[in-house]
Design a protein around this motif. Sequence first.
Motif, short mmCIF file in Angstrom:
data_model
loop_
_atom_site.label_atom_id
_atom_site.label_comp_id
_atom_site.label_asym_id
_atom_site.label_seq_id
_atom_site.Cartn_x
_atom_site.Cartn_y
_atom_site.Cartn_z
N ALA A 1 -14.08 -1.91 -29.38
CA ALA A 1 -14.45 -2.98 -28.44
C ALA A 1 -13.37 -3.27 -27.40
O ALA A 1 -13.45 -4.27 -26.69
N PHE B 1 -19.28 4.16 -25.50
CA PHE B 1 -18.05 3.92 -26.25
C PHE B 1 -17.32 5.23 -26.54
O PHE B 1 -16.08 5.29 -26.52
N HIS C 1 -8.59 -3.54 -32.32
CA HIS C 1 -8.92 -3.78 -30.91
C HIS C 1 -7.72 -3.60 -29.97
O HIS C 1 -7.73 -4.17 -28.87
N LEU D 1 -14.86 -3.64 -24.03
CA LEU D 1 -15.68 -4.83 -23.84
C LEU D 1 -14.82 -6.07 -23.60
O LEU D 1 -15.30 -7.05 -23.03
N ASN D 2 -13.57 -6.02 -24.04
CA ASN D 2 -12.68 -7.16 -23.80
C ASN D 2 -12.22 -7.25 -22.35
O ASN D 2 -11.64 -8.26 -21.95
N ASP E 1 -17.06 -0.63 -33.25
CA ASP E 1 -17.41 -2.02 -33.56
C ASP E 1 -18.92 -2.21 -33.62
O ASP E 1 -19.42 -3.30 -33.35
N ALA F 1 -21.24 -4.56 -30.99
CA ALA F 1 -20.84 -4.08 -29.67
C ALA F 1 -22.01 -3.43 -28.94
O ALA F 1 -22.04 -3.43 -27.69
#
Length: 302
Positions: free
Chosen positions: A224, A273, A194, A227-228, A260, A264
Motif C-alpha cells: 500500500a 500493485f 508500508h 496508495l499512501n 495489502d 487495497a
Amino acid sequence: MKIIDAHAHIVQYIAGTGSQGELRACGGGCARYATGQVIQMIPEEIGAYEAAPEALLKIMDAHKVEKAVLLQGNYFGFQNLYTYEAVQKYPDRFAGAAAYDPFCVKAEQIKQYLFDELKFRILKFEVSNGSGLMSYHPVIDLDGEIMHQVYSHAADHELIFVIDIGRPRNACWQVEALARAVSRYPQMKFVVCHLLAPQLGDGDLLKRSLEKLALENVWFDLAALCLNSKPETYPYLAAREYVKYAVDIVGADRLMWGSDMPSAMTRDTYQHFIDFIAQNPLLREEEKEKIFYENAKQVYFS
C-alpha cells in the motif's frame, strides 16, 4: 518473475476496532463504524462479508503469485484461528502471523495458545492511531516497558516481528523509539510495514527515517505504499521514487513487495500493485527479483 505477496489478509468476519469504535460488516464488502461512517473494505468480487483464502488464491493464481504472508490487525479484527486454519489447509501457499492485544488481562494465556500450542512463528503488531493499538489505548512508548514485554517474548520464541507504526505526524509513528528497541534484539527479524507509510511530499522525512532503521535485522514491506501517496494514481511516480530511496539507503535485499489485499483492491488493481514495482524504471532487474521474491522467501519461508 517469481512473486511472493509479503502482506495480505484473509477475513472470516469483519470485526474490527479503531478510533471510531467497533467496525462491522454491512454487506457489499462494506462495513460501518460505531460513528456511523461506512467504508468499502473488500471488493465485492472477493466477498460481500468476507475474504476467504480461496478468493485470495484465485487472485494469486491469476497473477502467478507463488505464496502469500497472511497478516492481521484491528482494522478487520484479529483472525487468528481463521489464519491458522488457512495455513494448515494450504501450507505450500501461505505463511500466517498471529496478533494479540498486550493489554488483555489474560495476555499470557493468549500467547501460550498462539505460540506454544498453535505454533505461530510470525507476530504482527499494529500500533497506529487509526486502527491499531493506539486507536483505543493511550499512547504506547515503542521503547517502553509494555512493548519490551512483547519484544522479549517474541525473541524468546524466535518469532518474526512484523510492526505497523502508522503514518507520519501521529503519536504512533515513533521511528527513533523503534530503532532503539530493535537494536536490543539483534537476533530477531523485524519487518516494518508500508515502508513507514510516507505521504506525498514526505521524501526527505522518509530518507532520514530509513537511515535510523538501516539495521541488520530490519526489513520493510512495500504494501500500500503507492496508495499512501494519494491523490497520485498509477504509475505513482512519487512512490516509485520512495522505493528508490529505500534501495539506496537500506538496500534492495531489505525490501519485500506486498499488496495489502483485499482492502487495497478497493482503490486499485492487483496488477497495478505488481506493475508499480515491475515497471519501475528506477530499479534494476536483479533488485526487482529480490523485492518480489528472494527477500520474502528468506525472511518468511526459509
